[in-house]
Scaffold this motif. Structure first.
Motif, PDB file in Angstrom:
ATOM      1  N   HIS A 138       0.840  -1.198   0.000  1.00 36.63           N
ATOM      2  CA  HIS A 138       0.000   0.000   0.000  1.00 36.63           C
ATOM      3  C   HIS A 138       0.880   1.255   0.000  1.00 36.63           C
ATOM      4  CE1 HIS A 138      -2.657   3.110   1.705  1.00 36.63           C
ATOM      5  NE2 HIS A 138      -3.647   2.412   1.164  1.00 36.63           N
ATOM      6  N   PRO A 139       0.449   2.325  -0.686  1.00 35.23           N
ATOM      7  CA  PRO A 139       1.277   3.536  -0.780  1.00 35.23           C
ATOM      8  C   PRO A 139       1.724   4.107   0.553  1.00 35.23           C
ATOM      9  CG  PRO A 139      -0.538   3.661  -2.336  1.00 35.23           C
ATOM     10  CD  PRO A 139      -0.781   2.433  -1.502  1.00 35.23           C
ATOM     11  N   ASN A 140       0.940   3.903   1.617  1.00 32.41           N
ATOM     12  CA  ASN A 140       1.310   4.461   2.915  1.00 32.41           C
ATOM     13  C   ASN A 140       1.943   3.426   3.836  1.00 32.41           C
ATOM     14  OD1 ASN A 140       1.344   6.860   4.559  1.00 32.41           O
ATOM     15  ND2 ASN A 140      -0.217   5.913   5.863  1.00 32.41           N
ATOM     16  N   TYR A 141       2.332   2.279   3.260  1.00 32.20           N
ATOM     17  CA  TYR A 141       2.955   1.204   4.045  1.00 32.20           C
ATOM     18  C   TYR A 141       4.376   1.037   3.532  1.00 32.20           C
ATOM     19  CZ  TYR A 141       3.410  -3.373   6.336  1.00 32.20           C
ATOM     20  OH  TYR A 141       3.798  -4.421   7.128  1.00 32.20           O
ATOM     21  N   HIS A 142       5.345   1.213   4.429  1.00 36.50           N
ATOM     22  CA  HIS A 142       6.741   1.336   4.000  1.00 36.50           C
ATOM     23  C   HIS A 142       7.621   0.306   4.705  1.00 36.50           C
ATOM     24  CE1 HIS A 142      10.570   4.084   3.861  1.00 36.50           C
ATOM     25  NE2 HIS A 142      10.630   3.092   2.997  1.00 36.50           N
ATOM     26  N   HIS A 143       8.213  -0.586   3.939  1.00 37.71           N
ATOM     27  CA  HIS A 143       9.226  -1.497   4.467  1.00 37.71           C
ATOM     28  C   HIS A 143      10.568  -0.760   4.447  1.00 37.71           C
ATOM     29  CE1 HIS A 143       6.120  -4.122   2.711  1.00 37.71           C
ATOM     30  NE2 HIS A 143       6.507  -5.073   3.541  1.00 37.71           N
ATOM     31  N   VAL A 144      11.104  -0.455   5.585  1.00 36.13           N
ATOM     32  CA  VAL A 144      12.380   0.260   5.651  1.00 36.13           C
ATOM     33  C   VAL A 144      13.546  -0.718   5.583  1.00 36.13           C
ATOM     34  CG1 VAL A 144      13.835   1.768   7.052  1.00 36.13           C
ATOM     35  CG2 VAL A 144      11.367   2.154   6.946  1.00 36.13           C
ATOM     36  N   ASP A 145      13.523  -1.732   6.430  1.00 37.49           N
ATOM     37  CA  ASP A 145      14.572  -2.757   6.477  1.00 37.49           C
ATOM     38  C   ASP A 145      13.943  -4.136   6.394  1.00 37.49           C
ATOM     39  OD1 ASP A 145      16.923  -1.205   6.792  1.00 37.49           O
ATOM     40  OD2 ASP A 145      16.541  -0.965   8.930  1.00 37.49           O
ATOM     41  N   ILE A 146      14.527  -4.997   5.573  1.00 40.69           N
ATOM     42  CA  ILE A 146      14.075  -6.382   5.495  1.00 40.69           C
ATOM     43  C   ILE A 146      15.300  -7.293   5.556  1.00 40.69           C
ATOM     44  CG2 ILE A 146      12.818  -8.122   4.190  1.00 40.69           C
ATOM     45  CD1 ILE A 146      11.345  -5.904   2.742  1.00 40.69           C
ATOM     46  N   GLU A 147      15.369  -8.101   6.605  1.00 38.71           N
ATOM     47  CA  GLU A 147      16.467  -9.070   6.742  1.00 38.71           C
ATOM     48  C   GLU A 147      15.934 -10.456   6.399  1.00 38.71           C
ATOM     49  OE1 GLU A 147      18.936 -10.993  10.413  1.00 38.71           O
ATOM     50  OE2 GLU A 147      18.951  -8.791  10.271  1.00 38.71           O
ATOM     51  N   VAL A 148      16.615 -11.148   5.514  1.00 39.46           N
ATOM     52  CA  VAL A 148      16.183 -12.486   5.097  1.00 39.46           C
ATOM     53  C   VAL A 148      17.365 -13.447   5.182  1.00 39.46           C
ATOM     54  CG1 VAL A 148      14.252 -11.775   3.649  1.00 39.46           C
ATOM     55  CG2 VAL A 148      16.535 -11.841   2.675  1.00 39.46           C
ATOM     56  N   ARG A 149      17.063 -14.666   5.650  1.00 35.09           N
ATOM     57  CA  ARG A 149      18.100 -15.682   5.822  1.00 35.09           C
ATOM     58  C   ARG A 149      17.558 -17.049   5.429  1.00 35.09           C
ATOM     59  NH1 ARG A 149      22.139 -14.434  10.104  1.00 35.09           N
ATOM     60  NH2 ARG A 149      21.771 -12.335  10.906  1.00 35.09           N
ATOM     61  N   PRO A 150      18.430 -17.967   5.059  1.00 34.32           N
ATOM     62  CA  PRO A 150      17.966 -19.343   4.853  1.00 34.32           C
ATOM     63  C   PRO A 150      17.538 -19.942   6.187  1.00 34.32           C
ATOM     64  CG  PRO A 150      20.371 -19.229   4.723  1.00 34.32           C
ATOM     65  CD  PRO A 150      19.879 -17.818   4.807  1.00 34.32           C
ATOM     66  N   LEU A 151      16.468 -20.722   6.165  1.00 36.17           N
ATOM     67  CA  LEU A 151      15.961 -21.301   7.407  1.00 36.17           C
ATOM     68  C   LEU A 151      16.939 -22.305   7.993  1.00 36.17           C
ATOM     69  CD1 LEU A 151      13.672 -21.664   9.461  1.00 36.17           C
ATOM     70  CD2 LEU A 151      12.712 -23.418   7.944  1.00 36.17           C
ATOM     71  N   MET A 152      17.493 -23.170   7.129  1.00 33.60           N
ATOM     72  CA  MET A 152      18.405 -24.220   7.588  1.00 33.60           C
ATOM     73  C   MET A 152      19.715 -24.113   6.812  1.00 33.60           C
ATOM     74  SD  MET A 152      15.682 -27.390   7.862  1.00 33.60           S
ATOM     75  CE  MET A 152      14.942 -27.008   6.263  1.00 33.60           C
ATOM     76  N   PRO A 153      20.578 -23.163   7.161  1.00 27.25           N
ATOM     77  CA  PRO A 153      21.787 -22.916   6.369  1.00 27.25           C
ATOM     78  C   PRO A 153      22.759 -24.090   6.329  1.00 27.25           C
ATOM     79  CG  PRO A 153      21.863 -21.711   8.447  1.00 27.25           C
ATOM     80  CD  PRO A 153      20.480 -22.256   8.319  1.00 27.25           C
ATOM     81  N   LYS A 154      22.664 -24.979   7.307  1.00 26.82           N
ATOM     82  CA  LYS A 154      23.536 -26.171   7.317  1.00 26.82           C
ATOM     83  C   LYS A 154      22.758 -27.451   6.998  1.00 26.82           C
ATOM     84  CE  LYS A 154      26.721 -24.094  10.637  1.00 26.82           C
ATOM     85  NZ  LYS A 154      27.399 -24.230  11.976  1.00 26.82           N
ATOM     86  N   GLY A 155      21.534 -27.284   6.520  1.00 26.26           N
ATOM     87  CA  GLY A 155      20.708 -28.436   6.209  1.00 26.26           C
ATOM     88  C   GLY A 155      19.846 -28.854   7.381  1.00 26.26           C
ATOM     89  N   ARG A 156      18.914 -29.744   7.123  1.00 30.81           N
ATOM     90  CA  ARG A 156      18.011 -30.221   8.186  1.00 30.81           C
ATOM     91  C   ARG A 156      18.749 -31.081   9.189  1.00 30.81           C
ATOM     92  NH1 ARG A 156      12.609 -30.373   8.691  1.00 30.81           N
ATOM     93  NH2 ARG A 156      12.354 -29.683   6.518  1.00 30.81           N
ATOM     94  N   ARG A 157      18.533 -30.793  10.459  1.00 29.81           N
ATOM     95  CA  ARG A 157      19.170 -31.585  11.515  1.00 29.81           C
ATOM     96  C   ARG A 157      18.520 -32.953  11.618  1.00 29.81           C
ATOM     97  NH1 ARG A 157      19.947 -28.898  17.350  1.00 29.81           N
ATOM     98  NH2 ARG A 157      21.398 -27.673  16.047  1.00 29.81           N
ATOM     99  N   GLN A 158      19.345 -33.940  11.724  1.00 28.72           N
ATOM    100  CA  GLN A 158      18.844 -35.316  11.873  1.00 28.72           C
ATOM    101  C   GLN A 158      18.628 -35.641  13.332  1.00 28.72           C
ATOM    102  OE1 GLN A 158      18.105 -37.130   9.107  1.00 28.72           O
ATOM    103  NE2 GLN A 158      18.741 -35.271   7.986  1.00 28.72           N
ATOM    104  N   LYS A 159      17.550 -36.391  13.627  1.00 24.41           N
ATOM    105  CA  LYS A 159      17.257 -36.785  15.006  1.00 24.41           C
ATOM    106  C   LYS A 159      18.258 -37.828  15.473  1.00 24.41           C
ATOM    107  CE  LYS A 159      12.300 -35.893  14.865  1.00 24.41           C
ATOM    108  NZ  LYS A 159      10.939 -36.484  15.038  1.00 24.41           N
TER     109      LYS A 159
END
Length: 234
Positions: free
Chosen positions: A213-234
C-alpha cells in the motif's frame, strides 16, 4: 504500487538476484531497463538492456539518458543490485580491490539514485530498493572491505528514505544472508549449496515491498535461509 506498465531500472542484471528480479518484474507487466556490464540471456519485448558499469558516473549517465530517450518516461522503480565482495585480511587487501568494492557497492548506488530521485519526486511515486547484506549489520572476518560497503548502503538507505518519504517515494534496504549466486565464486571458504536461499526468493521479497500500500513502507528487510547447514537429523 501497481507494477503494470511501470518503468523499472535494475542494475547488475546478468545473473543472480538481478536477473531474477528482472524476470519477476516482467511477469508483473513492468517495462524493465537492465543496466549492467554483461547482457543477460533474456529475450522479452518489455526488457531493454543498456550497457553500464556503475563504478563510473559517465557510464551511469549514459545508461540513464538512453533509458529515458528510448522508453520515454520517468523511472518509477530502481533496484540497486550491482555489487561484489572480495575476501582478504585488511592489511593484505590491495588498493585496487578495496576501491573496486567501494566504487561498485557504494558509489554506484549514489550515481544511479541521484539521477532517478528527481523524477520520482515529480511523479509523487517511486520505490528504491537497495541490496545490502547481512554483512551490513555486523562484522565478518576477512570481509572488512565488503562489510564496510554494505554498512554504507544501510546508512545511505536510512538517510535517503527520510529525505524522500514526504514526496511519496519509498526506500527499502534488504539484507540477505547466503544466496545461491556467483558472489561466492572468488571466496574459497564458502561453497554454494542448496541450503542457501534462491535468487528468486529475494526477487519475491522485492516485489512484496514494491506492491505494498502507498502508505505502508518497508524500511529494512532481513532475510536468511531457514536451515543454512541443512536439516538436523534426530
Amino acid at each position: 504500487m501497481e507494477l503494470e506498465g511501470k518503468l523499472a531500472v535494475v542494475t547488475g542484471v546478468s545473473k543472480g538476484i538481478g536477473l531474477a528480479t528482472v524476470e519477476a518484474l516482467l511477469n508483473k507487466g513492468s517495462i524493465v531497463a537492465g543496466w549492467g556490464r554483461t547482457a543477460p540471456d533474456l529475450k522479452h519485448e518489455h526488457f531493454h538492456f543498456f550497457e553500464c558499469d556503475v563504478r563510473y558516473n559517465e557510464s551511469v549517465q549514459r545508461a540513464f539518458d538512453q533509458t529515458i530517450s528510448q522508453l520515454g518516461t520517468h523511472v518509477q522503480v530502481l533496484v540497486n543490485n550491482a555489487g561484489l565482495g572480495i575476501a582478504g585480511l585488511l592489511e593484505d587487501m590491495s588498493l585496487e580491490d578495496w576501491h573496486t568494492m567501494f566504487e561498485t557497492n557504494v558509489n554506484g548506488i549514489f550515481y544511479c539514485t541521484r539521477l532517478i530521485v528527481p523524477g520520482m519526486k515529480e511523479l509523487g511515486e517511486g520505490h528504491i530498493i537497495n541490496i545490502s547484506s547481512i554483512a551490513g549489520t555486523t562484522g565478518v572476518e576477512q570481509m572488512s572491505g565488503y562489510c564496510g560497503t554494505k554498512h554504507a548502503v544501510r546508512g545511505i538507505s536510512h538517510s535517503l528514505y527520510k529525505e524522500v518519504r514526504d514526496y511519496g517515494v519509498k526506500v527499502t534496504c534488504i539484507y540477505p544472508g547466503s544466496v545461491q549466486t556467483n558472489f561466492f565464486d572468488n571466496i574459497e571458504s564458502i561453497t554454494v549449496s542448496d541450503n542457501m536461499m534462491r535468487p528468486e526468493d529475494i526477487a519475491s521479497t522485492i516485489l512484496h515491498a514494491i506492491e505494498s500500500h502507498p502508505n505502508y513502507h518497508h524500511v529494512d528487510i532481513e532475510v536468511r535461509p531457514l536451515m543454512p547447514k541443512g536439516r538436523r537429523q534426530k
